[in-house]
Design a protein around this motif. Structure first.
Motif, PDB file in Angstrom:
ATOM      1  N   GLU A  93     -16.962 -67.913  30.497  1.00  0.00           N
ATOM      2  CA  GLU A  93     -16.452 -66.760  29.750  1.00  0.00           C
ATOM      3  C   GLU A  93     -16.504 -66.992  28.243  1.00  0.00           C
ATOM      4  O   GLU A  93     -17.011 -66.169  27.494  1.00  0.00           O
ATOM      5  CB  GLU A  93     -15.020 -66.469  30.177  1.00  0.00           C
ATOM      6  N   ALA A  97     -20.385 -66.101  27.662  1.00  0.00           N
ATOM      7  CA  ALA A  97     -20.139 -64.650  27.708  1.00  0.00           C
ATOM      8  C   ALA A  97     -21.009 -63.970  28.765  1.00  0.00           C
ATOM      9  O   ALA A  97     -21.594 -62.921  28.534  1.00  0.00           O
ATOM     10  CB  ALA A  97     -20.353 -64.029  26.329  1.00  0.00           C
ATOM     11  N   MET A  98     -21.109 -64.608  29.941  1.00  0.00           N
ATOM     12  CA  MET A  98     -21.907 -64.049  31.041  1.00  0.00           C
ATOM     13  C   MET A  98     -20.991 -63.442  32.092  1.00  0.00           C
ATOM     14  O   MET A  98     -19.963 -64.026  32.419  1.00  0.00           O
ATOM     15  CB  MET A  98     -22.738 -65.141  31.715  1.00  0.00           C
ATOM     16  N   PRO A  99     -21.367 -62.273  32.609  1.00  0.00           N
ATOM     17  CA  PRO A  99     -20.557 -61.696  33.684  1.00  0.00           C
ATOM     18  C   PRO A  99     -20.716 -62.515  34.969  1.00  0.00           C
ATOM     19  O   PRO A  99     -21.801 -63.003  35.277  1.00  0.00           O
ATOM     20  CB  PRO A  99     -21.130 -60.290  33.861  1.00  0.00           C
ATOM     21  N   ILE A 100     -19.606 -62.689  35.681  1.00  0.00           N
ATOM     22  CA  ILE A 100     -19.640 -63.422  36.940  1.00  0.00           C
ATOM     23  C   ILE A 100     -19.198 -62.505  38.062  1.00  0.00           C
ATOM     24  O   ILE A 100     -18.547 -61.481  37.849  1.00  0.00           O
ATOM     25  CB  ILE A 100     -18.760 -64.687  36.907  1.00  0.00           C
ATOM     26  N   ALA A 101     -19.579 -62.872  39.266  1.00  0.00           N
ATOM     27  CA  ALA A 101     -19.138 -62.202  40.488  1.00  0.00           C
ATOM     28  C   ALA A 101     -18.703 -63.298  41.439  1.00  0.00           C
ATOM     29  O   ALA A 101     -19.239 -64.412  41.393  1.00  0.00           O
ATOM     30  CB  ALA A 101     -20.286 -61.391  41.099  1.00  0.00           C
ATOM     31  N   LEU A 111     -23.533 -66.185  38.804  1.00  0.00           N
ATOM     32  CA  LEU A 111     -24.061 -65.373  37.710  1.00  0.00           C
ATOM     33  C   LEU A 111     -24.915 -64.280  38.354  1.00  0.00           C
ATOM     34  O   LEU A 111     -26.112 -64.449  38.560  1.00  0.00           O
ATOM     35  CB  LEU A 111     -24.872 -66.242  36.750  1.00  0.00           C
ATOM     36  N   GLN A 113     -26.293 -61.549  37.622  1.00  0.00           N
ATOM     37  CA  GLN A 113     -27.467 -60.927  37.014  1.00  0.00           C
ATOM     38  C   GLN A 113     -28.686 -61.846  37.016  1.00  0.00           C
ATOM     39  O   GLN A 113     -29.778 -61.415  36.685  1.00  0.00           O
ATOM     40  CB  GLN A 113     -27.148 -60.476  35.594  1.00  0.00           C
TER      41      GLN A 113
END
Length: 170
Positions: A93, A97-101, A111, A113
């Motif tokens: 985070e 600054a990568m979106p996670i699921a 990750l 994406q």
């Protein structure tokens, strides 16, 4: 006089991906790995380089879950810049600054994406080789938005090499 030891970062090494897991407090952490190997079997296994053994962010626990995230071209350029800065372990985070699921079958972030994520369980770090390695059982594979059950659908021949454009499409 005490020396401060740092992990060696391979000169000219091409990152294979980012391993992600939850550190204490459910904090998503990522570690650059320089190589990975899939080993066919029941269950299939994954082995990868573990270069961050002295970084406090690389806290790992025996038997822990993790995800190996394989980058696309854009993300590979980001990884190369990060490695160029001399760091191998990151707070997802804060630093990336990568979106996670959440992973589907293991307790680890992925990750989402990135084009390929391999969910692994039973992870352990082996410090006996010259360079430490992490190993785990591959539980599930995400490839370009598709979920592949490694127990029934995985064809390892199609994964050779899955990181090279126009080769090895699933």
């Amino acid at each position: 006089m005490p020396q401060k030891f740092r992990d060696r970062i391979p000169v000219g090494g091409m990152p294979a991906g980012l391993m992600t897991w939850y550190a204490p407090g459910q904090k998503a952490v990522a570690l650059v790995t320089y190589w990975m190997a899939m080993i066919a079997g029941e269950p299939p296994r994954l082995r990868a380089a573990w270069p961050g053994r002295r970084d406090p962010r690389s806290l790992f626990w025996p038997g822990g879950d993790f995800v190996l995230n394989v980058p696309g071209d854009h993300d590979l350029q980001l990884l190369l810049r990060l490695v160029g800065s001399g760091r191998v372990c990151f707070d997802v985070e804060q630093d990336l600054a990568m979106p996670i699921a959440p992973a589907s079958v293991v307790s680890a972030p992925r990750l989402a994406q990135w084009p390929v994520q391999l969910e692994c369980r039973g992870g352990r770090v082996d410090s006996q080789p010259a360079e430490p390695e992490v190993a785990g059982e591959v539980a599930l594979l995400h490839c370009n938005g598709n979920v592949v059950d490694v127990g029934t659908q995985l064809d390892f021949a199609k994964l050779m090499p899955f990181g090279v454009p126009n080769h090895g499409r699933l």
